[in-house]
Design a protein around this motif. Sequence first.
Motif, PDB file in Angstrom:
ATOM      1  N   ALA A  22       0.842  -1.195   0.000  1.00  0.00           N
ATOM      2  CA  ALA A  22       0.000   0.000   0.000  1.00  0.00           C
ATOM      3  C   ALA A  22       0.879   1.246   0.000  1.00  0.00           C
ATOM      4  O   ALA A  22       2.034   1.224   0.457  1.00  0.00           O
ATOM      5  N   VAL A  23       0.338   2.325  -0.540  1.00  0.00           N
ATOM      6  CA  VAL A  23       1.037   3.608  -0.553  1.00  0.00           C
ATOM      7  C   VAL A  23       0.184   4.596   0.241  1.00  0.00           C
ATOM      8  O   VAL A  23      -1.021   4.715   0.017  1.00  0.00           O
ATOM      9  N   HIS A  24       0.843   5.304   1.185  1.00  0.00           N
ATOM     10  CA  HIS A  24       0.124   6.206   2.084  1.00  0.00           C
ATOM     11  C   HIS A  24       0.542   7.648   1.840  1.00  0.00           C
ATOM     12  O   HIS A  24       1.728   7.945   1.642  1.00  0.00           O
ATOM     13  N   ARG A  29       2.221  14.552   0.965  1.00  0.00           N
ATOM     14  CA  ARG A  29       3.497  13.848   0.799  1.00  0.00           C
ATOM     15  C   ARG A  29       3.348  12.363   1.104  1.00  0.00           C
ATOM     16  O   ARG A  29       2.444  11.944   1.830  1.00  0.00           O
ATOM     17  N   ILE A  30       4.253  11.587   0.532  1.00  0.00           N
ATOM     18  CA  ILE A  30       4.266  10.151   0.769  1.00  0.00           C
ATOM     19  C   ILE A  30       4.829   9.885   2.165  1.00  0.00           C
ATOM     20  O   ILE A  30       5.819  10.508   2.582  1.00  0.00           O
ATOM     21  N   VAL A  31       4.189   8.977   2.891  1.00  0.00           N
ATOM     22  CA  VAL A  31       4.642   8.638   4.249  1.00  0.00           C
ATOM     23  C   VAL A  31       4.775   7.123   4.373  1.00  0.00           C
ATOM     24  O   VAL A  31       4.162   6.358   3.622  1.00  0.00           O
ATOM     25  N   ASP A  32       5.579   6.705   5.352  1.00  0.00           N
ATOM     26  CA  ASP A  32       5.769   5.273   5.608  1.00  0.00           C
ATOM     27  C   ASP A  32       4.659   4.696   6.469  1.00  0.00           C
ATOM     28  O   ASP A  32       4.259   3.549   6.307  1.00  0.00           O
ATOM     29  N   ALA A  33       4.165   5.502   7.408  1.00  0.00           N
ATOM     30  CA  ALA A  33       3.252   4.989   8.429  1.00  0.00           C
ATOM     31  C   ALA A  33       1.858   4.738   7.864  1.00  0.00           C
ATOM     32  O   ALA A  33       1.378   5.453   6.975  1.00  0.00           O
ATOM     33  N   VAL A  34       1.201   3.710   8.391  1.00  0.00           N
ATOM     34  CA  VAL A  34      -0.208   3.468   8.084  1.00  0.00           C
ATOM     35  C   VAL A  34      -1.023   4.542   8.785  1.00  0.00           C
ATOM     36  O   VAL A  34      -0.818   4.834   9.970  1.00  0.00           O
ATOM     37  N   LEU A  35      -1.944   5.146   8.089  1.00  0.00           N
ATOM     38  CA  LEU A  35      -2.694   6.278   8.619  1.00  0.00           C
ATOM     39  C   LEU A  35      -3.963   5.810   9.311  1.00  0.00           C
ATOM     40  O   LEU A  35      -4.718   4.984   8.777  1.00  0.00           O
ATOM     41  N   ALA A  36      -4.216   6.361  10.520  1.00  0.00           N
ATOM     42  CA  ALA A  36      -5.409   5.982  11.274  1.00  0.00           C
ATOM     43  C   ALA A  36      -6.673   6.506  10.607  1.00  0.00           C
ATOM     44  O   ALA A  36      -7.698   5.823  10.556  1.00  0.00           O
ATOM     45  N   GLU A  37      -6.601   7.724  10.099  1.00  0.00           N
ATOM     46  CA  GLU A  37      -7.754   8.324   9.440  1.00  0.00           C
ATOM     47  C   GLU A  37      -7.352   8.741   8.027  1.00  0.00           C
ATOM     48  O   GLU A  37      -6.617   9.703   7.852  1.00  0.00           O
ATOM     49  N   ALA A  38      -7.833   7.988   7.060  1.00  0.00           N
ATOM     50  CA  ALA A  38      -7.496   8.291   5.672  1.00  0.00           C
ATOM     51  C   ALA A  38      -8.557   7.702   4.753  1.00  0.00           C
ATOM     52  O   ALA A  38      -9.153   6.662   5.052  1.00  0.00           O
ATOM     53  N   GLU A  39      -8.765   8.385   3.640  1.00  0.00           N
ATOM     54  CA  GLU A  39      -9.618   7.818   2.608  1.00  0.00           C
ATOM     55  C   GLU A  39      -8.852   6.702   1.907  1.00  0.00           C
ATOM     56  O   GLU A  39      -7.631   6.754   1.767  1.00  0.00           O
ATOM     57  N   THR A  40      -9.599   5.701   1.481  1.00  0.00           N
ATOM     58  CA  THR A  40      -8.986   4.558   0.805  1.00  0.00           C
ATOM     59  C   THR A  40      -9.296   4.615  -0.686  1.00  0.00           C
ATOM     60  O   THR A  40     -10.436   4.856  -1.075  1.00  0.00           O
ATOM     61  N   ALA A 345      13.868  18.231  -8.425  1.00  0.00           N
ATOM     62  CA  ALA A 345      12.469  18.334  -8.004  1.00  0.00           C
ATOM     63  C   ALA A 345      12.176  17.261  -6.962  1.00  0.00           C
ATOM     64  O   ALA A 345      12.641  16.122  -7.090  1.00  0.00           O
ATOM     65  N   PRO A 346      11.390  17.579  -5.927  1.00  0.00           N
ATOM     66  CA  PRO A 346      11.107  16.613  -4.850  1.00  0.00           C
ATOM     67  C   PRO A 346      10.027  15.618  -5.243  1.00  0.00           C
ATOM     68  O   PRO A 346       8.969  15.511  -4.618  1.00  0.00           O
ATOM     69  N   ALA A 347      10.254  14.883  -6.305  1.00  0.00           N
ATOM     70  CA  ALA A 347       9.257  13.954  -6.837  1.00  0.00           C
ATOM     71  C   ALA A 347       9.987  12.892  -7.643  1.00  0.00           C
ATOM     72  O   ALA A 347      11.200  12.770  -7.571  1.00  0.00           O
ATOM     73  N   GLY A 348       9.221  12.091  -8.392  1.00  0.00           N
ATOM     74  CA  GLY A 348       9.810  11.123  -9.302  1.00  0.00           C
ATOM     75  C   GLY A 348       9.993   9.735  -8.732  1.00  0.00           C
ATOM     76  O   GLY A 348      10.333   8.804  -9.469  1.00  0.00           O
ATOM     77  N   ARG A 349       9.755   9.558  -7.417  1.00  0.00           N
ATOM     78  CA  ARG A 349       9.886   8.249  -6.782  1.00  0.00           C
ATOM     79  C   ARG A 349       8.816   8.113  -5.703  1.00  0.00           C
ATOM     80  O   ARG A 349       8.375   9.101  -5.115  1.00  0.00           O
ATOM     81  N   ILE A 350       8.421   6.887  -5.426  1.00  0.00           N
ATOM     82  CA  ILE A 350       7.509   6.622  -4.309  1.00  0.00           C
ATOM     83  C   ILE A 350       8.377   6.410  -3.082  1.00  0.00           C
ATOM     84  O   ILE A 350       8.809   5.302  -2.776  1.00  0.00           O
ATOM     85  N   GLU A 351       8.648   7.514  -2.414  1.00  0.00           N
ATOM     86  CA  GLU A 351       9.609   7.527  -1.307  1.00  0.00           C
ATOM     87  C   GLU A 351       9.117   8.489  -0.234  1.00  0.00           C
ATOM     88  O   GLU A 351       8.658   9.599  -0.546  1.00  0.00           O
ATOM     89  N   ALA A 352       9.205   8.080   1.019  1.00  0.00           N
ATOM     90  CA  ALA A 352       8.711   8.908   2.121  1.00  0.00           C
ATOM     91  C   ALA A 352       9.366  10.283   2.100  1.00  0.00           C
ATOM     92  O   ALA A 352      10.580  10.413   1.932  1.00  0.00           O
ATOM     93  N   GLY A 353       8.541  11.304   2.253  1.00  0.00           N
ATOM     94  CA  GLY A 353       9.015  12.680   2.287  1.00  0.00           C
ATOM     95  C   GLY A 353       8.867  13.409   0.970  1.00  0.00           C
ATOM     96  O   GLY A 353       8.845  14.645   0.947  1.00  0.00           O
ATOM     97  N   LEU A 354       8.769  12.683  -0.138  1.00  0.00           N
ATOM     98  CA  LEU A 354       8.599  13.328  -1.434  1.00  0.00           C
ATOM     99  C   LEU A 354       7.126  13.677  -1.668  1.00  0.00           C
ATOM    100  O   LEU A 354       6.229  13.092  -1.052  1.00  0.00           O
TER     101      LEU A 354
END
Length: 403
Positions: A22-24, A29-40, A345-354
Amino acid sequence: MNLSITGGKALLPGASEPKDVAVHVAEGRIVDAVLAEAETLDAKGLIVAPGIVDLGVFATDKPAFHFGGVTRAALMPDRTPPLDDPGAVRAATRSGKPDFWVHPLAAATKNLAGAELAEYALMREAGARGVATGRRWISDSGVMLRVMSYAAALDLPVFVHSEDGGLTDNAVATAGETATRLGLPQAPAAAEALAIARDLMLAEESGAHVHFRQVTTARGLDLIRDAKARGLRVTCGITPAHLFLSDIAVTGFLTFARLSPPLRGEEDRQACLDAVADGTIDVIASGHDPRGEEDKRLPFADAAPGMAGAETLLAMSLNLVRDGRITMGRLFELLSGNPARILDAPAGRIEAGLEADLILFDPDAPWQVSSSKMAAQAGNTPFDGLPVQGRVRRLIKGGTLIK
């Protein structure tokens, strides 16, 4: 919004193939943690990949970019007026927001005339991410060395067009059997290698990062390969047209195949495919340059070069994966990761913080390219009528679902 994209296969940095993860997304921004409140968002049957960063377009054409999965683009300075002052650059950075990011490239010389340098420092402050010579090669080596030296001092990449103007002036096709049979003004393919050789020497002298926007010949690619082996700061790109079409495509005087640089012979095309596979080529870009009937419905030699490429960029590039030449991971380094690095540019990869610039696409979805149905400002595609596979189903820009 906070978002969890589940059920699909995500293309993570360093992976050759997408994985069942899954991607959160939180606060854009992309984050590593699973989100408690988020749309799916259900991505079942789709690949979740970084949004495409299109390196070197000639128009801000949002409908075409959204269709093709392009979330950011480096805008060439060839505008009216050119991007040769801070005000024009600042306006260009705002032209796509909020659902598309434009990264302008500053004109290397005033009015793109190849003589007097523009003011890069002020344009960098206004948002320029690089310096570009535009559609033409700067013939004056002294001017070009000053361009590279000034850009190097500001740590800005220099985007160059690689055709020796002394050989290509008035030419519209690559010298060879096709151009001769059609009676078209032609120039030798060596015009590219000559321009690259000169600019590589200047890159070594100046220490600049030089990006050769389109390298389309075996001899040009050999020069790039050697320069990289010697440690020079050089990168290069290509378009799908030069990977999948040869100069035979202009038979019948088809102006949609009138490009700059022109389409090459089959031997050069095969060399380009090999260079994608061995890592010599760093970027696949669309070369997006929509041209209306007033530019294309003309005799071949009088037609303007250019193609509407944003909508077909992903679908055509996926052929490289289907043919076993590269992996899906390598493809998105070419389409997203490497272009983002070149632009810083702060993009281009699925990486936390971008930033969460993402596309969800079906690599097998069939459709047919049609110049009359394109979302672009004009439908001048050399792939008109071609059946292709690969369709973007969802696009996320900065955490916001755009489509």
